[in-house]
Each structure stands twice: as structure tokens, then as C-alpha cells.
Design a protein around this motif. Sequence first.
Motif, mmCIF file in Angstrom:
data_model
loop_
_atom_site.group_PDB
_atom_site.id
_atom_site.type_symbol
_atom_site.label_atom_id
_atom_site.label_comp_id
_atom_site.label_asym_id
_atom_site.label_seq_id
_atom_site.Cartn_x
_atom_site.Cartn_y
_atom_site.Cartn_z
ATOM 1 N N GLU A 111 -3.024 4.674 -5.573
ATOM 2 C CA GLU A 111 -4.469 4.441 -5.582
ATOM 3 C C GLU A 111 -4.785 2.961 -5.782
ATOM 4 O OE1 GLU A 111 -5.827 7.099 -8.616
ATOM 5 O OE2 GLU A 111 -6.037 8.778 -7.219
ATOM 6 N N ALA A 112 -4.034 2.296 -6.664
ATOM 7 C CA ALA A 112 -4.250 0.864 -6.890
ATOM 8 C C ALA A 112 -3.913 0.058 -5.637
ATOM 9 C CB ALA A 112 -3.402 0.393 -8.077
ATOM 10 N N LEU A 113 -2.838 0.440 -4.943
ATOM 11 C CA LEU A 113 -2.475 -0.244 -3.704
ATOM 12 C C LEU A 113 -3.554 -0.038 -2.644
ATOM 13 C CD1 LEU A 113 -0.521 -1.849 -1.990
ATOM 14 C CD2 LEU A 113 0.743 0.263 -1.546
ATOM 15 N N ARG A 114 -4.097 1.149 -2.562
ATOM 16 C CA ARG A 114 -5.174 1.426 -1.606
ATOM 17 C C ARG A 114 -6.393 0.551 -1.908
ATOM 18 N NH1 ARG A 114 -7.435 7.412 -1.494
ATOM 19 N NH2 ARG A 114 -7.798 6.850 -3.653
ATOM 20 N N GLU A 115 -6.729 0.423 -3.178
ATOM 21 C CA GLU A 115 -7.869 -0.420 -3.562
ATOM 22 C C GLU A 115 -7.603 -1.877 -3.224
ATOM 23 O OE1 GLU A 115 -10.871 0.577 -4.470
ATOM 24 O OE2 GLU A 115 -10.124 2.621 -4.276
ATOM 25 N N ARG A 116 -6.348 -2.343 -3.453
ATOM 26 C CA ARG A 116 -6.012 -3.726 -3.089
ATOM 27 C C ARG A 116 -6.114 -3.927 -1.589
ATOM 28 N NH1 ARG A 116 -1.563 -3.220 -6.649
ATOM 29 N NH2 ARG A 116 -0.157 -3.269 -4.865
ATOM 30 N N LEU A 117 -5.722 -2.909 -0.810
ATOM 31 C CA LEU A 117 -5.836 -3.004 0.648
ATOM 32 C C LEU A 117 -7.290 -3.158 1.079
ATOM 33 C CD1 LEU A 117 -3.256 -0.372 1.939
ATOM 34 C CD2 LEU A 117 -3.269 -2.807 2.478
ATOM 35 N N LEU A 118 -8.180 -2.463 0.398
ATOM 36 C CA LEU A 118 -9.588 -2.528 0.773
ATOM 37 C C LEU A 118 -10.263 -3.810 0.285
ATOM 38 C CD1 LEU A 118 -10.623 1.179 0.189
ATOM 39 C CD2 LEU A 118 -10.199 0.040 2.362
ATOM 40 N N GLU A 119 -9.822 -4.359 -0.829
ATOM 41 C CA GLU A 119 -10.453 -5.547 -1.395
ATOM 42 C C GLU A 119 -9.867 -6.838 -0.829
ATOM 43 O OE1 GLU A 119 -10.026 -5.147 -5.603
ATOM 44 O OE2 GLU A 119 -11.328 -3.392 -5.688
ATOM 45 N N ASN A 120 -8.549 -6.911 -0.785
ATOM 46 C CA ASN A 120 -7.866 -8.124 -0.346
ATOM 47 C C ASN A 120 -6.874 -7.722 0.733
ATOM 48 O OD1 ASN A 120 -6.834 -10.651 -0.115
ATOM 49 N ND2 ASN A 120 -6.143 -10.831 -2.228
ATOM 50 N N THR A 121 -7.376 -7.437 1.903
ATOM 51 C CA THR A 121 -6.597 -6.801 2.964
ATOM 52 C C THR A 121 -5.361 -7.595 3.355
ATOM 53 O OG1 THR A 121 -8.630 -5.823 3.795
ATOM 54 C CG2 THR A 121 -6.735 -5.792 5.270
ATOM 55 N N ASP A 122 -5.516 -8.885 3.643
ATOM 56 C CA ASP A 122 -4.391 -9.663 4.184
ATOM 57 C C ASP A 122 -3.233 -9.773 3.198
ATOM 58 O OD1 ASP A 122 -5.736 -10.052 6.564
ATOM 59 O OD2 ASP A 122 -6.703 -11.900 5.867
ATOM 60 N N GLU A 123 -3.539 -10.100 1.948
ATOM 61 C CA GLU A 123 -2.482 -10.260 0.948
ATOM 62 C C GLU A 123 -1.787 -8.929 0.655
ATOM 63 O OE1 GLU A 123 -2.195 -11.300 -3.744
ATOM 64 O OE2 GLU A 123 -3.640 -12.445 -2.562
ATOM 65 N N ALA A 124 -2.577 -7.893 0.474
ATOM 66 C CA ALA A 124 -2.001 -6.578 0.183
ATOM 67 C C ALA A 124 -1.224 -6.043 1.391
ATOM 68 C CB ALA A 124 -3.104 -5.599 -0.198
ATOM 69 N N MET A 125 -1.716 -6.323 2.587
ATOM 70 C CA MET A 125 -1.026 -5.862 3.795
ATOM 71 C C MET A 125 0.333 -6.547 3.922
ATOM 72 S SD MET A 125 -1.439 -3.807 6.409
ATOM 73 C CE MET A 125 -3.154 -3.613 6.784
ATOM 74 N N SER A 126 0.404 -7.859 3.640
ATOM 75 C CA SER A 126 1.690 -8.558 3.740
ATOM 76 C C SER A 126 2.676 -8.035 2.687
ATOM 77 C CB SER A 126 1.496 -10.068 3.607
ATOM 78 O OG SER A 126 0.943 -10.388 2.358
ATOM 79 N N GLN A 127 2.191 -7.716 1.494
ATOM 80 C CA GLN A 127 3.073 -7.144 0.473
ATOM 81 C C GLN A 127 3.583 -5.774 0.902
ATOM 82 O OE1 GLN A 127 0.736 -7.091 -3.094
ATOM 83 N NE2 GLN A 127 1.091 -9.256 -3.561
#
Length: 193
Positions: A111-127
Amino acid sequence: MKRTYTHDPDHDYGPTRTQQRRDALAVLALAQQLMEMPPSKLARLALPEDVEREIANTRRITAHIARKRQLQFLAKVMRRHDADVFDGVRAALGENKERQRQETAAMHRMEALRERLLENTDEAMSQLIAEYPGVDRQHLRSLVRQAKAEKDANKPPRAYREIYQLLKQLAAGGESDEVADEGGEELPGNAED
């Protein structure tokens, strides 16, 4: 029971009253846990017949004080048995708690990863791509865009849920092979040999 004291240093006086009370309270707590278990899980445990019967009797009682009294009687019946009779039950209850704790922690991480994807897409996507190189990037980006649009339009969170399912599938080790792109073509790795 009155204790008699001797001068023999090897004499075993048995457990103290405090220890007896601790043991009785532990059995009462176990009885309470058994009462709260669903009948389907309770049936899988190897319990003595008289304990199963008392659990059924206690479940039928609805009045608070009477139920509490019956629960104490259930604990008394359980104390009549050797402690090793319930070792398997304690182990099963401990495993269930540990497994539930691990599943809850994994769910919170996703759930935290999903929220990071929605808030900070590029950084979370690269991780995420670094951690799971086989992820379908295009499909995931599309889901993130859809989830943001659904949130802005106050629509049901279909894409939001799909992101969670995709992350769950990745964490389970099943790369996104089962997901087909929108053109109807299957992704590599899903073709039958």
C-alpha cells in the motif's frame, strides 16, 4: 495445601502460589483464544473431547457473567489435562499470529509503494523497475495515470485496486506475465510452448 519445610536442600516444594496463579491465567488466556477461533479452524486442532464439549457449551451462553463463569470452568477442565496436550495448540496459535503479522506487514508495504507511485511517480517507478526488472512498465504507467484520473473525477478506484493487485503479484514472484496489454496481445512469457 499446607507446606512442610525440611532442612533437606534437595526437597522439592513444587511450584509457588504465584507460579500456580500465572499458569492458571495462561490457561485461561488460551481458553479465551480457543473461544474466539472460528469452528472450522478449531476442528483442525487436536483437542480432548471434554474440552471441545465445554467450548461448545460456552459458545451457547450469551449472558456476559454466565459466559465468563463458563469460560473459567473451561479453563479448569483444560488444567485437568497435562500441559503437553496443548503444546500443539499453542504452536498452531503462535504460527497463525506470526503468519498474520507477516501478511499484514507485506500488505502495508504494498500500500505504501502504491501511494509513492501515485505521489512521486518517476522516482517510485525507477525503484520498482530496479527491484522487478520484468514489470510491464507501460501497463503500470497507464494504471497510475488512470488511478490519478479516477481520484480527480471522484470515480470508483478500479485502477487503484489493479495497481495493488499488480504489486501483490510482483511480490509473490509472478512477474506480470498474466496481464495482457490493451491491444489484446499477450505479453512475452505468457505464450504457450
